[in-house]
Design an enzyme around this catalytic site. Structure first.
Site, PDB file in Angstrom:
ATOM      1  N   ASP A   1       0.963  -1.548  -0.173  1.00 18.65           N
ATOM      2  CA  ASP A   1      -0.024   0.223   0.275  1.00 18.65           C
ATOM      3  C   ASP A   1       0.880   0.726   0.110  1.00 18.65           C
ATOM      4  O   ASP A   1       1.759   1.430   1.019  1.00 18.65           O
ATOM      5  CB  ASP A   1      -1.007   0.183   1.074  1.00 18.65           C
ATOM      6  CG  ASP A   1      -2.232   0.865   1.158  1.00 18.65           C
ATOM      7  OD1 ASP A   1      -2.108   2.074   0.593  1.00 18.65           O
ATOM      8  OD2 ASP A   1      -2.417   0.962   2.422  1.00 18.65           O
TER       9      ASP A   1
ATOM     10  N   ASP B   1      -2.797   3.217  -6.055  1.00 29.85           N
ATOM     11  CA  ASP B   1      -1.906   2.772  -4.815  1.00 29.85           C
ATOM     12  C   ASP B   1      -1.889   1.247  -4.057  1.00 29.85           C
ATOM     13  O   ASP B   1      -1.239   1.040  -3.017  1.00 29.85           O
ATOM     14  CB  ASP B   1      -2.438   3.696  -3.781  1.00 29.85           C
ATOM     15  CG  ASP B   1      -3.840   3.958  -3.216  1.00 29.85           C
ATOM     16  OD1 ASP B   1      -4.342   2.859  -3.677  1.00 29.85           O
ATOM     17  OD2 ASP B   1      -3.651   4.232  -2.010  1.00 29.85           O
ATOM     18  N   GLU B   2      -2.432   0.623  -4.075  1.00 28.72           N
ATOM     19  CA  GLU B   2      -2.521  -1.167  -3.306  1.00 28.72           C
ATOM     20  C   GLU B   2      -2.112  -2.118  -4.549  1.00 28.72           C
ATOM     21  O   GLU B   2      -2.812  -1.995  -5.953  1.00 28.72           O
ATOM     22  CB  GLU B   2      -3.798  -1.217  -2.979  1.00 28.72           C
ATOM     23  CG  GLU B   2      -3.935  -0.488  -1.691  1.00 28.72           C
ATOM     24  CD  GLU B   2      -5.020  -0.811  -1.102  1.00 28.72           C
ATOM     25  OE1 GLU B   2      -5.782  -1.765  -0.912  1.00 28.72           O
ATOM     26  OE2 GLU B   2      -6.131   0.633  -0.080  1.00 28.72           O
TER      27      GLU B   2
END
Lengths: 83, 490
Positions: free
Chosen positions: B86, B182-183
């Site tokens: 993350d 973002d992950e």
């Protein structure tokens, strides 16, 4: 106090037959030309001080090693600003 | 040098040069070296030569056996090793990275308040200390933190960072599954033999992120995707958290049940009524009772809480299976007149149609989403007579849905158009029917407009209706399109 700024510079560079890009000289804004004697290292790296990412060349200029980034399509260095 | 020592050294060199996935994986490397040595002993008898030592063919053979042994070493491990990475405060981190002078200030990235998108999309650690939260209105955030620096989002930069982060993940495994920009989940079972080894890979990835991208990631390591995701939330920023089968009860079960993926506010409320407050409570609860209250989701969440989730991390590289293509927008002002709705629907339909054409697909149905000024929202869908990727056909379907389902309704705050039932563009059924020929003609016209917009910008060609309200027609739904976290089950 010293500050570091992102300074885009003009660069002479050469592509080899294999497609490798190598910087040859850096031009400063006042017209001075700095020949690159040797490329000491090349890797993908971030410039935390100046705020930029790309391929970082560690180059030797006049016996001193300096970083030069290729942040497509421009080149930049970490320039020291003295207040 | 003795022949055996030479062989061992060759074996170690061969195995150690297999790339980053092999470095520091003692079990795999050891097994592979053993495999190489055994193969090299066996090789002379295979060749019937009887001479000690290896020729080039022998080295290739031993390499193959070594690889096989190494893979076998990890295959023997029953549990998968999943990482969830993350990127910390992603948008704000990227902005602070490019603007070093802002790093000592509280920074938030927010939407455009004038276009009524004025919420906090991300904030840095300093802003977090003031209590600024993602999703709250910018005016609320400014009340909590008067010196808050609010920056507009720069999606092209975020997408570039996301791609570069993905390139780093790809060095370790081809099983990388994105969950938003973002992950990512990574299945590193092929290169790590245990959770601890997975933790070692996570540390390497964190160091690479700092060095190459100048941003930090938090990584959770576990045997399933759900616990890996919970792990990445436990320590922030820039940390690795391992959740193993031996300690998941101490680490995961104490967390509030709302931390679990797919436990939203409504589900949390229902669970609270049943006395389920923590993930541990959920794991120990009667699964049949949960299924009665929450349906299939109850069973699924119970499985999540007990670490039974076993869905695969999808491979990167291959194109994802796209089930639908859609765009939605919160408009700069409430839509009251029919023309307001038409302008917005045209902008959305043009974007959806263009994206269909980019993907080489056509749709067989259209979904319209409406949210009124009181934030009440609903969706309606309708099939198309024939598969299409023309903006006019999609608009007509959306407009018809609107006219039938929203006659004289409240002013509208946001609209969405989604194309469903996607089919490949080619081969398509040839037809002489009028509507199909018209559709093909409009599709050709759309492609010409795509070309013009690509060369001269989105607003270089637009419908005359768009001139009625420049504020509404300023929407470039395709250019402004942002990839939000997709569904876990997509």
């Amino acid at each position: 106090m010293m500050q570091v700024a992102k300074k885009f510079v003009a660069v002479d560079a050469r592509f080899s037959e294999e497609g490798e890009l190598a910087p040859l000289a850096i031009y400063w804004e006042d017209g001075r030309k700095y020949e690159i004697d040797k490329i000491l290292d090349k890797r993908r790296a971030a410039s935390l001080k100046a705020g930029g990412i790309g391929v970082r060349y560690t180059v030797r200029i006049n016996g001193q090693s300096r970083f030069l980034w290729y942040e497509e399509p421009r080149w930049f260095v970490e320039a020291v600003i003295r207040n | 040098m003795s022949a055996t020592r030479h062989m061992r050294q060759t074996a170690t060199a061969v195995v150690e040069n297999r790339g980053p996935g092999w470095h520091g994986r003692p079990v795999r490397v050891l097994r592979a070296v053993l495999g190489f040595v055994e193969a090299s002993r066996f090789y002379p008898s295979l060749k019937c030569a009887g001479k000690p030592g290896l020729d080039r063919q022998g080295i290739s053979f031993c390499r193959f056996v070594a690889e096989f042994y190494g893979v076998l070493a990890t295959a023997k491990m029953a549990d998968r090793i999943i990482l969830h990475s993350d990127l910390n405060s992603f948008y704000a981190s990227v902005e602070c990275f490019y603007n070093p002078e802002l790093r000592a200030l509280p920074v938030a990235v927010g939407g455009d308040a004038e276009k009524r998108h004025g919420i906090v999309l991300a904030k840095n650690e300093l802003a977090k200390k003031y209590g600024v939260k993602t999703g709250e209105a910018l005016w609320q955030a400014r009340q909590k933190c008067p010196g808050l620096v609010v920056l507009k989002p720069n999606y092209s930069k975020y997408i570039q960072f996301s791609k570069l982060a993905r390139e780093i993940y790809d060095r370790y495994t081809d099983r990388v599954e994105s969950f938003g920009l973002d992950e990512c989940w990574l299945d590193v079972s092929g290169v790590a033999g245990s959770i601890e080894e997975g933790g070692g890979i996570a540390d390497e990835i964190r160091a690479l992120m700092r060095e190459e991208l100048g941003v930090s990631v938090s990584i959770g390591v576990s045997w399933n995707k759900i616990f890996a995701k919970l792990g990445s939330d436990m320590k922030k920023p820039d940390a690795t958290t391992c959740v193993a089968k031996t300690d998941f009860k101490e680490k995961v079960w104490i967390l509030p049940v709302a931390d679990l993926l797919y436990v939203g506010r409504a589900t949390e409320r229902k669970l609270r009524k049943m006395g389920v407050l923590s993930i541990g409570d959920l794991a120990c609860f009667d699964v049949e009772l949960l299924a009665k209250v929450l349906g299939a989701n109850g069973r699924m969440l119970w499985g999540f809480a007990n670490g039974l989730e076993n869905s695969a991390v999808r491979k990167s590289g291959g194109s994802p299976i796209i089930k639908s293509i859609g765009n939605s927008t919160t408009t700069p002002k409430d839509l009251v007149r029919a023309d307001d709705v038409k302008i917005t629907l045209y902008a959305l339909s043009e974007s959806v149609a263009s994206r269909l054409r980019d993907g080489g697909v056509r749709c067989r149905g259209v979904v319209l989403s409406i949210r009124d000024k009181d934030l009440f929202s609903f969706q309606r869908q309708a099939p198309l007579e024939f598969a299409s990727s023309s903006s006019k056909t999609i608009f007509n379907a959306a407009w018809k849905l609107f006219a039938v389902n929203y006659p004289g309704g409240k002013p509208i705050r946001s609209l969405g158009v989604r194309a469903i039932g996607l089919v490949e563009e080619f081969p398509s059924q040839l037809s002489f029917a009028g509507p199909v020929l018209d559709d093909e003609r409009i599709e050709r016209l759309d492609r010409s407009i795509d070309f013009i917009r690509e060369r001269f910008g989105y607003h270089s060609a637009k419908r005359a209706l768009m001139l009625v309200d420049p504020a509404l027609s300023s929407l470039d739904a395709k250019g402004d399109h942002v990839i939000h976290p997709e569904s876990f089950f997509a």
